[in-house]
Design a protein around this motif. Structure first.
Motif, PDB file in Angstrom:
ATOM      1  N   ALA A 310      -2.855  -8.620   0.584  1.00  0.00           N
ATOM      2  CA  ALA A 310      -2.307  -9.039   1.881  1.00  0.00           C
ATOM      3  C   ALA A 310      -1.577  -7.881   2.533  1.00  0.00           C
ATOM      4  O   ALA A 310      -0.808  -7.168   1.889  1.00  0.00           O
ATOM      5  N   LEU A 311      -1.817  -7.706   3.824  1.00  0.00           N
ATOM      6  CA  LEU A 311      -1.184  -6.655   4.607  1.00  0.00           C
ATOM      7  C   LEU A 311      -0.247  -7.300   5.621  1.00  0.00           C
ATOM      8  O   LEU A 311      -0.634  -8.233   6.339  1.00  0.00           O
ATOM      9  N   LEU A 392       2.720  -0.356   7.262  1.00  0.00           N
ATOM     10  CA  LEU A 392       2.292  -1.594   6.623  1.00  0.00           C
ATOM     11  C   LEU A 392       3.096  -1.873   5.371  1.00  0.00           C
ATOM     12  O   LEU A 392       3.644  -0.958   4.742  1.00  0.00           O
ATOM     13  N   ARG A 393       3.149  -3.133   4.992  1.00  0.00           N
ATOM     14  CA  ARG A 393       3.654  -3.566   3.689  1.00  0.00           C
ATOM     15  C   ARG A 393       2.510  -4.315   3.014  1.00  0.00           C
ATOM     16  O   ARG A 393       2.002  -5.302   3.558  1.00  0.00           O
ATOM     17  N   ILE A 394       2.098  -3.851   1.854  1.00  0.00           N
ATOM     18  CA  ILE A 394       0.907  -4.394   1.191  1.00  0.00           C
ATOM     19  C   ILE A 394       1.307  -5.041  -0.123  1.00  0.00           C
ATOM     20  O   ILE A 394       1.961  -4.418  -0.966  1.00  0.00           O
ATOM     21  N   GLY A 395       0.925  -6.281  -0.299  1.00  0.00           N
ATOM     22  CA  GLY A 395       1.163  -7.008  -1.539  1.00  0.00           C
ATOM     23  C   GLY A 395      -0.149  -7.370  -2.201  1.00  0.00           C
ATOM     24  O   GLY A 395      -1.073  -7.836  -1.532  1.00  0.00           O
ATOM     25  N   VAL A 396      -0.244  -7.151  -3.501  1.00  0.00           N
ATOM     26  CA  VAL A 396      -1.451  -7.483  -4.269  1.00  0.00           C
ATOM     27  C   VAL A 396      -1.066  -8.545  -5.291  1.00  0.00           C
ATOM     28  O   VAL A 396      -0.175  -8.320  -6.121  1.00  0.00           O
ATOM     29  N   CYS A 413       1.357 -12.860  -2.531  1.00  0.00           N
ATOM     30  CA  CYS A 413       1.433 -11.466  -2.071  1.00  0.00           C
ATOM     31  C   CYS A 413       2.722 -11.213  -1.296  1.00  0.00           C
ATOM     32  O   CYS A 413       3.367 -10.173  -1.464  1.00  0.00           O
ATOM     33  N   ALA A 414       3.091 -12.170  -0.436  1.00  0.00           N
ATOM     34  CA  ALA A 414       4.321 -12.016   0.344  1.00  0.00           C
ATOM     35  C   ALA A 414       5.540 -11.996  -0.564  1.00  0.00           C
ATOM     36  O   ALA A 414       6.486 -11.234  -0.333  1.00  0.00           O
ATOM     37  N   ASP A 415       5.520 -12.807  -1.604  1.00  0.00           N
ATOM     38  CA  ASP A 415       6.669 -12.884  -2.515  1.00  0.00           C
ATOM     39  C   ASP A 415       6.899 -11.564  -3.226  1.00  0.00           C
ATOM     40  O   ASP A 415       8.048 -11.136  -3.405  1.00  0.00           O
ATOM     41  N   VAL A 416       5.819 -10.906  -3.652  1.00  0.00           N
ATOM     42  CA  VAL A 416       6.002  -9.645  -4.374  1.00  0.00           C
ATOM     43  C   VAL A 416       6.524  -8.554  -3.438  1.00  0.00           C
ATOM     44  O   VAL A 416       7.341  -7.709  -3.834  1.00  0.00           O
ATOM     45  N   VAL A 417       6.115  -8.609  -2.175  1.00  0.00           N
ATOM     46  CA  VAL A 417       6.645  -7.640  -1.198  1.00  0.00           C
ATOM     47  C   VAL A 417       8.128  -7.885  -0.970  1.00  0.00           C
ATOM     48  O   VAL A 417       8.951  -6.950  -0.987  1.00  0.00           O
ATOM     49  N   HIS A 418       8.507  -9.141  -0.762  1.00  0.00           N
ATOM     50  CA  HIS A 418       9.917  -9.475  -0.504  1.00  0.00           C
ATOM     51  C   HIS A 418      10.794  -9.161  -1.712  1.00  0.00           C
ATOM     52  O   HIS A 418      11.958  -8.773  -1.556  1.00  0.00           O
ATOM     53  N   LEU A 419      10.235  -9.306  -2.902  1.00  0.00           N
ATOM     54  CA  LEU A 419      11.006  -9.044  -4.118  1.00  0.00           C
ATOM     55  C   LEU A 419      11.193  -7.553  -4.360  1.00  0.00           C
ATOM     56  O   LEU A 419      12.293  -7.099  -4.707  1.00  0.00           O
ATOM     57  N   VAL A 429       3.300  -0.358  -1.123  1.00  0.00           N
ATOM     58  CA  VAL A 429       2.261  -1.093  -1.843  1.00  0.00           C
ATOM     59  C   VAL A 429       2.881  -1.645  -3.116  1.00  0.00           C
ATOM     60  O   VAL A 429       3.473  -0.903  -3.910  1.00  0.00           O
ATOM     61  N   PHE A 430       2.722  -2.957  -3.330  1.00  0.00           N
ATOM     62  CA  PHE A 430       3.354  -3.615  -4.478  1.00  0.00           C
ATOM     63  C   PHE A 430       2.349  -4.536  -5.162  1.00  0.00           C
ATOM     64  O   PHE A 430       1.729  -5.377  -4.508  1.00  0.00           O
ATOM     65  N   PHE A 431       2.195  -4.361  -6.468  1.00  0.00           N
ATOM     66  CA  PHE A 431       1.305  -5.190  -7.280  1.00  0.00           C
ATOM     67  C   PHE A 431       2.134  -6.197  -8.071  1.00  0.00           C
ATOM     68  O   PHE A 431       3.074  -5.825  -8.779  1.00  0.00           O
TER      69      PHE A 431
END
Length: 534
Positions: A310-311, A392-396, A413-419, A429-431
């Motif tokens: 998710a971007l 961009l903020r990218i969550g995988v 995906c949004a949760d991992v970015v916010h965390l 970029v966050f996995f």
């Protein structure tokens, strides 16, 4: 007016009835009438029954008089009425004292009324009330039925409940999402879009829910079919427990309305507004068949193993969604044409988010699919350009295959970015798979996080504040470079010997020699907590 002691004394056709003890309890309800002609009758008396007696059984026994008052209070009768000028000129003082002590109303009954006179007046009143309630409830159920079959909305049906019971009502899904609500005049509950944590109570239970920071008590009636429940704002002066059966019938009609709406949505193609609506709406309450229907409409291969990327824009929205989708589509198509395991992809987006699903066979391992995601992101970065990519903020997310997990892909995906963004603000970029420790720590209560911090690296933080040193930053770099002193020193722009000297001081402050695996892991948890807490 309800049938109470006050009604009996002040408003009924009976005259010259007097309350001689506990006159502050005249609002006690009367549910029936019983006659005390034998002391063994006490154990058969039901709560809120009016008990009538001539007093003959206890006229000469003060201890028995006190005992009787105590026992009647314990069984919960509404009041004891005693005839005077037959066996008693007045009610004995011992009974008055005991009644005041335990809180049992005593009524002085005129000698010219028979017990049947009093019983007839009360039972007639109860019958009229019961008839009125039955007719009223029938009108309610008829109004709800008419609303169901005429196509009126849920809001109209909830308003019927509000008018009937004069209290606000919320319709909550089984996960705590507020689907609809109706309020009494002048009452509106704010901040109740979703309740967390939430566990659906059983019908007839009272639950406390927080609305806009305030706790409110609600009376719950669950909906058949797992659709959720009706939550009525509790009013101590207007209990709904006696109406539970009728409310359960009403809940059946509300459930039918929800089912009707669901089937209309499936048959009308309303969900064709975009696959993204499946990911952004309150989709956790969708049945699997609804999810499959939406997947079929948009040709989404739900049978494959999938990974969602998710971007999200750094600002409120993408300035040019098409400028983003074209290079992402190109990178995804190139990945599918390669010899790798990714067989197809699925792209959907709006101005606020973009989702790309990588699809492959179930036999492909999760690490292999995650590696393909990294390849795609690097290719997308090259095509988009570094400047645009940093906006961009990218969550995988995690790899999934179940149908029920599809609606949660974007949120994951949004949760991992916010965390992780507050922890690593310089990354974009966050996995989810590589940040498991942070995810697990995020599940802990603040007090437990604080305990981990105090048990590990608090000494470094305090020493740095007191002496202007950077020992905690040094330790973070040492861990980040897998204990390679040269690489850590290079990041910190210090000589390798300086870093080694700092590490000796860190060992002294932490009372740890960094040789035990458990100690290494515990210290790392402390570093993670410090990063999360800032």
């Amino acid at each position: 007016m309800s049938t109470t002691l006050r009604w009996l004394i002040e408003s009924s056709s009976l005259e010259n009835l007097h309350c001689v003890a506990c006159s502050d309890k005249l609002d006690t309800p009367i549910s029936s009438v019983n006659v005390l002609d034998n002391l063994d009758v006490v154990k058969w008396i039901k709560p809120n029954e009016l008990v009538l007696s001539s007093g003959y059984l206890f006229m000469d026994d003060e201890s028995l008089q006190r005992q009787l008052v105590q026992e009647l209070h314990q069984v919960g009768c509404s009041a004891l009425g005693i005839k005077t000028r037959r066996f008693f000129q007045t009610i004995p003082e011992a009974m008055l004292q005991e009644a005041e002590r335990v809180g049992l109303p005593l009524l002085e009954l005129p000698f010219f009324y028979s017990f049947s006179d009093i019983s007839r007046v009360v039972f007639q009143r109860l019958f009229l009330q019961s008839s009125y309630r039955v007719r009223s409830e029938q009108r309610l159920l008829m109004a709800l039925s008419n609303a169901l079959f005429s196509g009126a909305g849920l809001s109209h049906m909830l308003q019927c409940l509000v008018q009937q019971y004069r209290t606000s009502v919320l319709l909550l899904s089984r996960s705590g999402t507020c689907l609809d609500a109706a309020y009494t005049s002048g009452t509106e509950l704010r901040g109740m879009e979703r309740f967390r944590p939430f566990a659906m109570p059983v019908s007839g239970e009272t639950i406390s829910l927080s609305c806009a920071g305030r706790q409110h008590l609600f009376f719950c009636v669950t909906l058949p079919g797992g659709y959720g429940g009706l939550f009525f704002l509790e009013d101590p002066a207007n209990s709904l427990r006696g109406a539970l059966t009728t409310l359960q019938h009403a809940a059946v009609l509300i459930s039918l309305k929800l089912e009707q709406t669901r089937l209309q949505r499936l048959s009308s193609g309303e969900c064709e507004g975009g696959f993204l609506s499946l990911l952004t709406d309150a989709a956790e309450d969708l049945a699997d068949e609804e999810i499959l229907h939406i997947c079929h409409l948009h040709h989404f291969d739900y049978q494959k193993k999938r990974l969602c990327i998710a971007l999200f824009p750094k600002d409120a929205a993408f300035s040019d969604p098409s400028a983003l989708s074209a290079p992402l589509q190109t990178a995804a198509e190139a990945l599918c044409r390669s010899t790798g395991p990714v067989q197809s992809h699925f792209l959907c987006m709006d101005a606020r988010q973009c989702c790309l699903f990588l699809l492959c066979d179930a036999s492909v391992s999760n690490p292999e699919l995650l590696a393909q995601a990294r390849v795609l992101i690097r290719s997308f970065q090259d095509q988009l350009g570094e400047g645009a990519f940093t906006q961009l903020r990218i969550g995988v997310g995690h790899c999934h295959q179940s149908v029920s997990s599809i609606p949660h892909a974007l949120k994951e995906c949004a949760d991992v970015v916010h965390l992780m963004l507050p922890v690593f603000p310089d990354r974009n970029v966050f996995f989810a798979s590589t940040n498991t420790i942070y995810h697990l720590l995020n599940q802990l209560p603040p007090a437990e996080l604080r305990r981990i911090y105090l048990n590990t690296i608090v000494g470094l933080s305090e020493y740095d504040r007191a002496n202007g040193t950077e020992f905690l930053k040094t330790l973070e770099a040492f861990y980040a470079h897998q204990f390679n002193a040269s690489q850590a020193a290079k990041e910190l722009y210090v000589h390798r010997n300086t870093l080694l000297h700092r590490m000796e001081k860190i060992k002294e402050l932490l009372h740890c020699d960094f040789k035990d695996t458990n100690d290494l892991m515990t210290i790392y948890l402390g570093i993670c907590v410090a990063e999360m807490l800032g």
